[in-house]
Each structure stands twice: as structure tokens, then as C-alpha cells.
Write a protein that holds these residues in place. Structure first.
Motif, mmCIF file in Angstrom:
data_model
loop_
_atom_site.group_PDB
_atom_site.id
_atom_site.type_symbol
_atom_site.label_atom_id
_atom_site.label_comp_id
_atom_site.label_asym_id
_atom_site.label_seq_id
_atom_site.Cartn_x
_atom_site.Cartn_y
_atom_site.Cartn_z
ATOM 1 N N LEU A 100 0.827 -1.204 0.000
ATOM 2 C CA LEU A 100 0.000 0.000 0.000
ATOM 3 C C LEU A 100 0.863 1.256 0.000
ATOM 4 C CD1 LEU A 100 -2.841 -1.009 2.507
ATOM 5 C CD2 LEU A 100 -3.027 -0.734 0.030
ATOM 6 N N LYS A 101 1.933 1.220 0.800
ATOM 7 C CA LYS A 101 2.836 2.372 0.844
ATOM 8 C C LYS A 101 3.489 2.587 -0.512
ATOM 9 C CE LYS A 101 5.024 5.617 3.073
ATOM 10 N NZ LYS A 101 4.329 6.791 3.627
ATOM 11 N N SER A 102 3.905 1.491 -1.138
ATOM 12 C CA SER A 102 4.524 1.605 -2.454
ATOM 13 C C SER A 102 3.534 2.146 -3.479
ATOM 14 C CB SER A 102 5.053 0.239 -2.887
ATOM 15 O OG SER A 102 5.606 0.297 -4.181
ATOM 16 N N GLU A 103 2.292 1.638 -3.423
ATOM 17 C CA GLU A 103 1.271 2.129 -4.349
ATOM 18 C C GLU A 103 0.975 3.603 -4.106
ATOM 19 O OE1 GLU A 103 -2.014 -0.442 -3.712
ATOM 20 O OE2 GLU A 103 -1.203 -2.086 -4.913
ATOM 21 N N GLU A 104 0.968 3.993 -2.831
ATOM 22 C CA GLU A 104 0.730 5.397 -2.505
ATOM 23 C C GLU A 104 1.841 6.290 -3.062
ATOM 24 O OE1 GLU A 104 0.285 8.235 1.493
ATOM 25 O OE2 GLU A 104 0.319 6.055 1.651
ATOM 26 N N ILE A 105 3.087 5.815 -2.908
ATOM 27 C CA ILE A 105 4.219 6.576 -3.439
ATOM 28 C C ILE A 105 4.151 6.650 -4.965
ATOM 29 C CG2 ILE A 105 6.725 6.568 -3.698
ATOM 30 C CD1 ILE A 105 6.912 5.355 -0.908
ATOM 31 N N ASP A 106 3.816 5.507 -5.599
ATOM 32 C CA ASP A 106 3.713 5.499 -7.061
ATOM 33 C C ASP A 106 2.600 6.427 -7.542
ATOM 34 O OD1 ASP A 106 5.770 3.718 -7.184
ATOM 35 O OD2 ASP A 106 4.502 1.943 -7.418
ATOM 36 N N LEU A 107 1.479 6.428 -6.798
ATOM 37 C CA LEU A 107 0.366 7.291 -7.185
ATOM 38 C C LEU A 107 0.757 8.758 -7.067
ATOM 39 C CD1 LEU A 107 -2.604 7.435 -8.036
ATOM 40 C CD2 LEU A 107 -3.229 7.439 -5.614
ATOM 41 N N LYS A 108 1.442 9.079 -5.967
ATOM 42 C CA LYS A 108 1.885 10.455 -5.775
ATOM 43 C C LYS A 108 2.891 10.853 -6.845
ATOM 44 C CE LYS A 108 3.827 13.519 -2.252
ATOM 45 N NZ LYS A 108 4.345 13.610 -0.858
ATOM 46 N N LYS A 109 3.809 9.937 -7.159
ATOM 47 C CA LYS A 109 4.813 10.226 -8.180
ATOM 48 C C LYS A 109 4.157 10.376 -9.551
ATOM 49 C CE LYS A 109 8.807 8.409 -7.656
ATOM 50 N NZ LYS A 109 9.657 9.622 -7.528
ATOM 51 N N ALA A 110 3.156 9.523 -9.821
ATOM 52 C CA ALA A 110 2.454 9.628 -11.106
ATOM 53 C C ALA A 110 1.720 10.963 -11.216
ATOM 54 C CB ALA A 110 1.476 8.468 -11.253
ATOM 55 N N LYS A 111 1.125 11.394 -10.084
ATOM 56 C CA LYS A 111 0.437 12.686 -10.085
ATOM 57 C C LYS A 111 1.418 13.824 -10.321
ATOM 58 C CE LYS A 111 -2.852 15.424 -7.404
ATOM 59 N NZ LYS A 111 -3.615 15.500 -6.129
ATOM 60 N N ASN A 112 2.571 13.744 -9.639
ATOM 61 C CA ASN A 112 3.606 14.759 -9.852
ATOM 62 C C ASN A 112 4.110 14.736 -11.286
ATOM 63 O OD1 ASN A 112 3.495 15.601 -7.185
ATOM 64 N ND2 ASN A 112 5.117 14.225 -6.517
ATOM 65 N N LEU A 113 4.214 13.531 -11.834
ATOM 66 C CA LEU A 113 4.704 13.385 -13.197
ATOM 67 C C LEU A 113 3.742 14.021 -14.197
ATOM 68 C CD1 LEU A 113 7.084 12.195 -14.704
ATOM 69 C CD2 LEU A 113 5.810 10.079 -14.964
#
Length: 239
Positions: free
Chosen positions: A99-112
Motif C-alpha cells: 500500500l505504501k509503495s502504491e501510494e508513493i507510485d500514485l503520488k509520483k504519477a500525479k507529480n509526473l
């Protein structure tokens, strides 16, 4: 002492007489040891008593075996519960990590997704030009672009004055930090080099001690690296 008569008389030592042992007295005082009696053999049981004894002995052995079996079952249940608890804990930890990894990926995707907008804003600040909602181009002071200018901005802040370009320099610091956070996930043969270059160039965009020309060049490098990645290819390197 013997009377001296002119003759040599030798005194001979007299031995101490040994006591006379009376055997009858010894036997009276110390009775002779009695040999231990042989254990008496138990009387044989009657057939009825023998059956009762055999049944009781069989029950005793069965009870012992039953107790041992119950203790083994209890030990096995305890081990099973411990293993189940351990497995559950590990599964929960894995889910939390996922979940933490998915949260980080989601945040990074949003930033991207915001990266093109960040690049556009950085260019606008570095060139001193911006386009409003009506499409009109407006001019703004250029950001601080030297170490001396950075010192002047700091001193101006101490005395309560904002030198020209200080606000734009602060805005670029924020944009540069957002660019670093929005770094795409890079995969492929050049991923390590691209990651290092992206971090360096994105950090340089917000550095107020670097000239505007060098920061614009750094921003171009960020845009080139970003162009290697697109959403349709899963943010992998476009070959």
C-alpha cells in the motif's frame, strides 16, 4: 634400684602386659551380626484378583498414553497458532508495504502529470514573461542569478526590503523542488545516467546562484529526459 655389688647389672625394660580379652564379655556387649532375611514371596493372587489387577494396570498405562497424546496435541496446536500468527503478521506487513509503495507510485504519477506545467512555469519565470488567461504576455522581473545577488536578497530580507528578482528566485526554488519530486521512474539501459542527470538539472533550475542561461539549459535537459517517458508505454524509456 639394685644395690651395687661390683657387678655390672643391666636394667632390662619390662614389656607392658596385654589385656586379656574375654570372648563371652565381647559377645555380650556386641551381638553377632544377623544375616538379612530373604524377602518373603507374595502370596499368589486369586484368578479374580489377578484379572482386577491386570485391568487396573492396563487402565493406568492407557491413562499415561492418553496424557502423553494430549500433551503432544496441545504442543502441536500451540505451534500451529504461533505459525498462523506469524504468517498473518508477515502478510499484514507485506500489504502495508504494498500500500505504501502504491501510494508513493500514485503520488509520483500525479507529480509526473504536473511535470509539463512545472517546466512551463519555470521557463516563464526564467524568461520574465508569462501569459495570462486572456493570452496577453506580461513582463516580470528576472530572478536572482548570481551569488552576489543571492547575498543581496538575504540582506534585503534582514532589513525588511525585497530586492528585485528575489520573489521570482523564491518561486523558482519551489518549482525546482517540485521538479525533483516529480522525477519519473526510469527503466532501461540508460536509467542510472538519466536519473543522475535529471536530479542534477532539476536541482539547478531553482539555484539562485546560477545564471539564467545555465538554468534554462538545465530546464531543457529536464524536458528532454521527460520526453523519453510517456504514459502509454508505462513510463518506460522510449527507444
Amino acid at each position: 634400684m639394685a644395690e651395687y655389688t661390683g657387678e655390672v647389672i643391666y636394667d632390662t625394660p619390662q614389656g607392658k602386659p596385654k589385656p586379656v580379652v574375654n570372648p563371652a564379655l565381647v559377645n555380650a556387649l556386641v551381638p553377632p551380626a544377623v544375616a538379612p532375611r530373604a524377602a518373603a514371596m507374595p502370596a499368589p493372587l486369586s484368578p479374580q484378583d489377578q484379572r482386577a489387577f491386570d485391568l487396573a494396570e492396563a487402565k493406568r498405562k492407557a491413562d499415561v498414553q492418553s496424557k502423553i497424546a494430549e500433551e503432544n496435541r496441545a504442543t502441536a496446536r500451540k505451534l500451529e497458532e504461533e505459525n498462523r500468527a506469524k504468517t498473518t503478521k508477515q502478510a499484514e506487513e507485506q500489504r502495508a508495504i504494498k500500500l505504501k509503495s502504491e501510494e508513493i507510485d500514485l503520488k509520483k504519477a500525479k507529480n509526473l502529470e504536473n511535470l509539463p506545467t512545472l517546466i512551463k512555469r519555470a521557463k516563464s519565470v526564467l524568461t520574465g514573461e508569462s501569459v495570462d488567461e486572456t493570452g496577453a504576455v506580461t513582463k516580470a522581473p528576472l530572478p536572482t542569478q548570481s551569488l552576489g545577488g543571492s547575498i543581496i536578497d538575504t540582506l534585503g530580507g534582514i532589513v525588511g526590503k525585497t530586492p528585485q528578482g528575489a520573489a521570482q528566485a523564491d518561486r523558482l526554488k519551489v518549482i525546482g523542488g517540485a521538479l525533483v519530486l516529480a522525477m519519473p521512474r526510469m527503466e532501461g539501459p540508460q536509467s542510472d545516467a538519466d536519473t543522475k542527470l535529471y536530479r542534477e538539472m532539476a536541482g539547478k533550475v531553482g539555484d539562485e546562484t546560477v545564471s539564467i542561461q545555465r538554468r534554462l539549459a538545465a530546464l531543457d535537459e529536464v524536458e528532454k529526459i521527460y520526453s523519453k517517458y510517456n504514459k502509454t508505454s508505462g513510463w518506460k524509456v522510449v527507444k
